[in-house]
Design a protein around this motif. Structure first.
Motif, PDB file in Angstrom:
ATOM      1  N   ASP A 260      54.051  32.559 -70.845  1.00 51.58           N
ATOM      2  CA  ASP A 260      53.772  32.343 -72.267  1.00 51.58           C
ATOM      3  C   ASP A 260      55.028  32.566 -73.100  1.00 51.58           C
ATOM      4  N   ALA A 261      55.798  33.601 -72.748  1.00 45.81           N
ATOM      5  CA  ALA A 261      56.988  33.956 -73.522  1.00 45.81           C
ATOM      6  C   ALA A 261      58.099  32.919 -73.406  1.00 45.81           C
ATOM      7  N   VAL A 262      58.203  32.240 -72.252  1.00 42.79           N
ATOM      8  CA  VAL A 262      59.326  31.313 -72.049  1.00 42.79           C
ATOM      9  C   VAL A 262      58.989  29.874 -72.429  1.00 42.79           C
ATOM     10  N   LEU A 263      57.712  29.540 -72.512  1.00 42.32           N
ATOM     11  CA  LEU A 263      57.349  28.160 -72.824  1.00 42.32           C
ATOM     12  C   LEU A 263      57.282  27.917 -74.326  1.00 42.32           C
ATOM     13  N   ALA A 264      57.734  26.748 -74.713  1.00 42.02           N
ATOM     14  CA  ALA A 264      57.619  26.333 -76.113  1.00 42.02           C
ATOM     15  C   ALA A 264      56.237  25.734 -76.343  1.00 42.02           C
ATOM     16  N   THR A 265      55.857  25.648 -77.590  1.00 44.31           N
ATOM     17  CA  THR A 265      54.565  25.056 -77.948  1.00 44.31           C
ATOM     18  C   THR A 265      54.471  23.636 -77.382  1.00 44.31           C
ATOM     19  N   GLY A 266      53.359  23.340 -76.747  1.00 45.08           N
ATOM     20  CA  GLY A 266      53.143  22.019 -76.163  1.00 45.08           C
ATOM     21  C   GLY A 266      53.508  21.929 -74.695  1.00 45.08           C
ATOM     22  N   SER A 267      54.238  22.912 -74.173  1.00 49.37           N
ATOM     23  CA  SER A 267      54.611  22.906 -72.749  1.00 49.37           C
ATOM     24  C   SER A 267      53.408  23.242 -71.883  1.00 49.37           C
ATOM     25  N   ILE A 268      53.531  22.945 -70.595  1.00 51.77           N
ATOM     26  CA  ILE A 268      52.390  23.000 -69.678  1.00 51.77           C
ATOM     27  C   ILE A 268      52.600  24.052 -68.579  1.00 51.77           C
ATOM     28  N   PHE A 269      51.517  24.734 -68.245  1.00 50.85           N
ATOM     29  CA  PHE A 269      51.471  25.678 -67.127  1.00 50.85           C
ATOM     30  C   PHE A 269      50.334  25.220 -66.214  1.00 50.85           C
ATOM     31  N   ALA A 270      50.671  24.805 -64.986  1.00 54.81           N
ATOM     32  CA  ALA A 270      49.674  24.266 -64.061  1.00 54.81           C
ATOM     33  C   ALA A 270      49.763  24.998 -62.729  1.00 54.81           C
ATOM     34  N   PHE A 271      48.610  25.340 -62.150  1.00 58.27           N
ATOM     35  CA  PHE A 271      48.635  26.174 -60.943  1.00 58.27           C
ATOM     36  C   PHE A 271      47.320  26.072 -60.180  1.00 58.27           C
ATOM     37  N   SER A 272      47.342  26.623 -58.982  1.00 55.89           N
ATOM     38  CA  SER A 272      46.137  26.668 -58.148  1.00 55.89           C
ATOM     39  C   SER A 272      45.789  28.117 -57.838  1.00 55.89           C
ATOM     40  N   ASN A 273      44.513  28.350 -57.604  1.00 58.66           N
ATOM     41  CA  ASN A 273      44.006  29.641 -57.131  1.00 58.66           C
ATOM     42  C   ASN A 273      42.964  29.378 -56.062  1.00 58.66           C
ATOM     43  N   GLU A 274      42.806  30.297 -55.153  1.00 53.33           N
ATOM     44  CA  GLU A 274      41.643  30.241 -54.283  1.00 53.33           C
ATOM     45  C   GLU A 274      40.460  30.782 -55.069  1.00 53.33           C
ATOM     46  N   LEU A 275      39.326  30.131 -54.922  1.00 51.00           N
ATOM     47  CA  LEU A 275      38.168  30.411 -55.762  1.00 51.00           C
ATOM     48  C   LEU A 275      37.380  31.614 -55.262  1.00 51.00           C
ATOM     49  N   LEU A 276      37.154  32.540 -56.161  1.00 52.83           N
ATOM     50  CA  LEU A 276      36.279  33.672 -55.880  1.00 52.83           C
ATOM     51  C   LEU A 276      34.891  33.344 -56.420  1.00 52.83           C
ATOM     52  N   CYS A 277      33.946  33.224 -55.505  1.00 53.20           N
ATOM     53  CA  CYS A 277      32.574  32.994 -55.933  1.00 53.20           C
ATOM     54  C   CYS A 277      32.006  34.291 -56.490  1.00 53.20           C
ATOM     55  N   SER A 278      30.847  34.217 -57.101  1.00 52.83           N
ATOM     56  CA  SER A 278      30.259  35.389 -57.741  1.00 52.83           C
ATOM     57  C   SER A 278      30.099  36.524 -56.746  1.00 52.83           C
ATOM     58  N   THR A 279      30.399  37.752 -57.199  1.00 51.15           N
ATOM     59  CA  THR A 279      30.268  38.943 -56.370  1.00 51.15           C
ATOM     60  C   THR A 279      29.369  39.951 -57.074  1.00 51.15           C
ATOM     61  N   SER A 280      28.842  40.873 -56.307  1.00 51.56           N
ATOM     62  CA  SER A 280      27.914  41.854 -56.867  1.00 51.56           C
ATOM     63  C   SER A 280      28.581  42.756 -57.893  1.00 51.56           C
ATOM     64  N   ASN A 281      29.880  43.051 -57.688  1.00 51.86           N
ATOM     65  CA  ASN A 281      30.567  43.936 -58.636  1.00 51.86           C
ATOM     66  C   ASN A 281      31.358  43.175 -59.693  1.00 51.86           C
ATOM     67  N   GLU A 282      31.215  41.848 -59.713  1.00 53.84           N
ATOM     68  CA  GLU A 282      31.854  41.003 -60.720  1.00 53.84           C
ATOM     69  C   GLU A 282      33.359  41.265 -60.827  1.00 53.84           C
ATOM     70  N   ALA A 283      33.995  41.436 -59.698  1.00 53.82           N
ATOM     71  CA  ALA A 283      35.440  41.665 -59.685  1.00 53.82           C
ATOM     72  C   ALA A 283      36.171  40.412 -60.142  1.00 53.82           C
ATOM     73  N   PRO A 284      37.262  40.551 -60.904  1.00 55.97           N
ATOM     74  CA  PRO A 284      38.032  39.379 -61.332  1.00 55.97           C
ATOM     75  C   PRO A 284      38.794  38.733 -60.179  1.00 55.97           C
ATOM     76  N   TYR A 285      39.126  39.534 -59.181  1.00 49.30           N
ATOM     77  CA  TYR A 285      39.794  39.020 -57.985  1.00 49.30           C
ATOM     78  C   TYR A 285      39.556  39.999 -56.843  1.00 49.30           C
ATOM     79  N   ILE A 286      39.635  39.488 -55.614  1.00 46.68           N
ATOM     80  CA  ILE A 286      39.527  40.354 -54.448  1.00 46.68           C
ATOM     81  C   ILE A 286      40.551  39.917 -53.409  1.00 46.68           C
ATOM     82  N   LEU A 287      40.892  40.841 -52.525  1.00 53.40           N
ATOM     83  CA  LEU A 287      41.762  40.557 -51.395  1.00 53.40           C
ATOM     84  C   LEU A 287      40.879  40.349 -50.180  1.00 53.40           C
TER      85      LEU A 287
END
Length: 337
Positions: A260-287
């Motif tokens: 966010d700090a290095v990009l100018a307005t209008g610039s793009i940030f594109a990426f992939s993540n492995e999807l975490l399906c719903s969990t009982s403890n609603e963790a934002p991410y897991i290993l």
């Protein structure tokens, strides 16, 4: 005496990749007794070299057992060895953080304090796979994230082959598979990867204007010499991409803030993540037990809201295979506001 015997015994056992035979189980029990005897005799006079030596042997036995069947009997033993390493070895030793990491992979769904994979693990992993990385991903794992992400960027208007952007930064560039997917839509292409071995393979492609071996955020902190290329490192970054990188990072807060700090307005940030399906403890991410992080869709959306990014696109796709099964991922395109 125990340390000398431990040296000989572990040298043989750590090479095993199958269920232990009756004789090997007996040898393992004898090895455990030697470990117990050594630690039981430990005093303030015990040399640090001996402590580190025996702890490293426990580490290797722990990793061996982590991979063996049956899981219900081998995993508890692996945990016990790695927990002792954490208790005995100096915190600054690489096996301290690595032991914590492997323990976390055996606590899937539980409370995990790690927010990224240790650098020593990532560097060591790709030192092993760099030479055959491309064939492994493309032929065996059906890896297609760069192509999928490029297609999504074209659909959102983030890139166009007919109108190349000035500067594209490839985070975690690996051997350059992602760079190859984006080379024709950028005047200046730069990449960074933690693994020197992967950077060496990326250099062989001859497609990057700048390559850096280091943490992915280092690319934003260093200057580059002037070249004959029309775009210079002083040009504003138009696009940041990260293909199959965040599987090694749990907490993405610092990355979002820095991009966010290095990009100018209008610039793009594109990426992939492995999807975490719903969990009982609603963790934002897991290993996961495969030593890769997965993130929830809501966590990515929350990170975008917490910074200055608008979600242009977010789709779920099969991004590769693991042991023959599809791995679901999230492809995201954000725009700096």
């Amino acid at each position: 005496e125990e340390s000398r015997w431990i040296r000989a015994a572990t040298g043989k056992m750590t090479k095993i990749r199958r269920p232990l035979s009756k004789e090997e189980l007996a040898a393992y029990e004898k090895l455990c007794l030697a470990f117990d005897n050594f630690w039981g005799k430990q005093t303030t006079e015990t040399s640090s070299d001996d402590i580190i030596f025996v702890a490293t042997r426990e580490y290797r036995i722990g990793l061996m057992l982590r991979k063996l069947q049956p899981v219900e009997t081998c995993r508890p033993k692996a945990r016990a060895h790695l927990q002792r390493v954490v208790a005995k070895i100096p915190r600054e030793h690489q096996y301290f953080s690595l032991s914590q990491f492997w323990l976390a992979t055996m606590e899937e769904g539980g409370t995990q304090v790690l927010d990224r994979c240790p650098k020593d693990y990532v560097i060591g992993l790709y030192a092993t796979f760099a030479q055959k990385f491309d064939s492994l991903l493309l032929d065996k794992l059906s890896y297609k994230t760069p192509t999928l992400l490029r297609n999504l960027l074209e659909q959102t208007g983030g890139i166009s082959k007919s109108q190349p952007i000035q500067r594209l930064t490839d985070l975690g560039c690996g051997t350059g598979l992602s760079g190859a997917a984006f080379r024709d839509c950028a005047v200046w292409l730069e990449g960074v990867d933690l693994s020197p071995d992967m950077i060496a393979k990326a250099e062989e492609r001859g497609i990057y204007d700048r390559l850096l071996a280091g943490d992915i955020l280092d690319i934003f902190n260093r200057d580059i010499e002037e070249t004959d290329c029309e775009a210079k490192a002083t040009d504003a970054i138009s696009l940041v991409v990260a293909c199959d990188v965040f599987c090694y990072i749990g907490s993405l807060e610092s990355i979002f803030k820095r991009v966010d700090a290095v990009l100018a307005t209008g610039s793009i940030f594109a990426f992939s993540n492995e999807l975490l399906c719903s969990t009982s403890n609603e963790a934002p991410y897991i290993l996961h037990s495969c030593a890769r992080f997965a993130h929830s869709r809501s966590y990515i959306e929350d990170q975008a809201k917490a910074t200055n990014f608008e979600v242009l696109a977010m789709t779920e796709e099969t991004i590769r295979k693991n042991k023959g099964a599809d791995v679901k991922g999230i492809l995201t395109v954000l725009q700096k506001q």
